[in-house]
Design an enzyme around this catalytic site. Structure first.
Site, PDB file in Angstrom:
ATOM      1  N   MET E   1       3.420  -4.626   5.109  1.00  0.00           N
ATOM      2  CA  MET E   1       4.439  -4.737   4.070  1.00  0.00           C
ATOM      3  C   MET E   1       4.949  -3.376   3.611  1.00  0.00           C
ATOM      4  O   MET E   1       5.324  -3.235   2.457  1.00  0.00           O
ATOM      5  CB  MET E   1       3.744  -5.459   2.915  1.00  0.00           C
ATOM      6  N   PRO E   2       4.939  -2.389   4.535  1.00  0.00           N
ATOM      7  CA  PRO E   2       5.343  -1.039   4.077  1.00  0.00           C
ATOM      8  C   PRO E   2       6.844  -0.965   3.818  1.00  0.00           C
ATOM      9  O   PRO E   2       7.612  -1.771   4.336  1.00  0.00           O
ATOM     10  CB  PRO E   2       4.992  -0.126   5.256  1.00  0.00           C
ATOM     11  N   TYR E   3       7.195  -0.001   2.990  1.00  0.00           N
ATOM     12  CA  TYR E   3       8.599   0.331   2.745  1.00  0.00           C
ATOM     13  C   TYR E   3       8.777   1.806   3.090  1.00  0.00           C
ATOM     14  O   TYR E   3       8.014   2.649   2.597  1.00  0.00           O
ATOM     15  CB  TYR E   3       8.958   0.092   1.274  1.00  0.00           C
ATOM     16  N   VAL E  41       9.952  -2.756   5.936  1.00  0.00           N
ATOM     17  CA  VAL E  41      11.347  -2.487   5.577  1.00  0.00           C
ATOM     18  C   VAL E  41      11.613  -0.987   5.717  1.00  0.00           C
ATOM     19  O   VAL E  41      10.819  -0.165   5.244  1.00  0.00           O
ATOM     20  CB  VAL E  41      11.632  -2.927   4.127  1.00  0.00           C
TER      21      VAL E  41
END
Lengths: 67, 67, 67, 67, 67, 67
Positions: E1-3, E41
């Site tokens: 779930m990294p940004y 993302v």
């Protein structure tokens, strides 16, 4: 001269993993776009799972449901 | 109405230094661009040297080599 | 090695003003905190007044009322 | 697929409040703009009052004057 | 779930290069940290050389001297 | 005194929608957390679909497949 900010959930990332991540992103920017590694800046933010939301709930709450 | 985000490595910046930095940047934006100090927002992020990369390695690793 | 991001409303800032702003912030970080100017990175974002909100309304709407 | 970053001063926000904030912003983006909640990412940064400046001084200093 | 947010100077990066950059960073985060590509993302900001400062001057000014 | 940054894909958001978004987020922060609307700053970034990646590909590429 790129600047990269990576936000991930705070879950015990080791200094070795951080080094590998910084090395990898820097090399990628050099290989793909010809960017100079010496001026490539990368900042990793580790975010508490209470402070990260996706799908309208915190990651803390999502993880509880997964168990 | 400017918004300024300053990221520096986490190395014991005192509250006095933070106050001086905020005052200085706010005055600069007022003097140079005529921005209203009352709505100038400044946020300082202090980043662990393990989480800051430059030249493909962490600041922690760079500092070790300098010694 | 600081990284600074300055967001201001998009209102015709000249290249000369941008140069002066970058010079000023870099010198401030050097004078106050001893930061190396050569690795100080500053990015200016100019934001459309439709996209900047304060007090619950856009800057565009606020300016209309001021007239 | 929106990404939202909320910065507030660090003052004991409970996990319940954080959950409510994330739920509320996600619903707002869905209701107003039709954005898919499943890919809406929200990150809350809690900032020390020493590190937040407004009106040329830190929030810590402003609060002292208010007393 | 990294940004991940990547800022580079605006100099005609093609859609193909952007695709390759997004693919590469996503794979790196998967391979190194086991992050799920489906929720990774990445946002690329292309910044005008007038708005990017390093060493106390804009990239526009630095480039002029290099010629 | 919160600061909120909202990033969405650039797809013709009207000034009216932007106003509604800014109003809604400001009210939410007031109602949930008691934050002062007068000092709540919200910045909307509209990002080109070529520059937004999720699942290892750009939004532009994902949209082509959906057709």
């Amino acid at each position: 001269m790129p600047y990269v900010n990576i936000k991930i959930t705070k879950e015990g990332l080791t200094p070795e993993k951080k080094s590998a991540l910084i090395k990898g992103v820097t090399e990628l920017l050099h290989n793909l776009l010809g960017k100079n590694p010496q001026t490539t800046v990368i900042i990793i933010d580790e975010v508490d799972t209470d402070n990260w939301g996706i799908g309208g709930e915190t990651v803390t709450d999502r993880r509880k449901k997964e168990i």
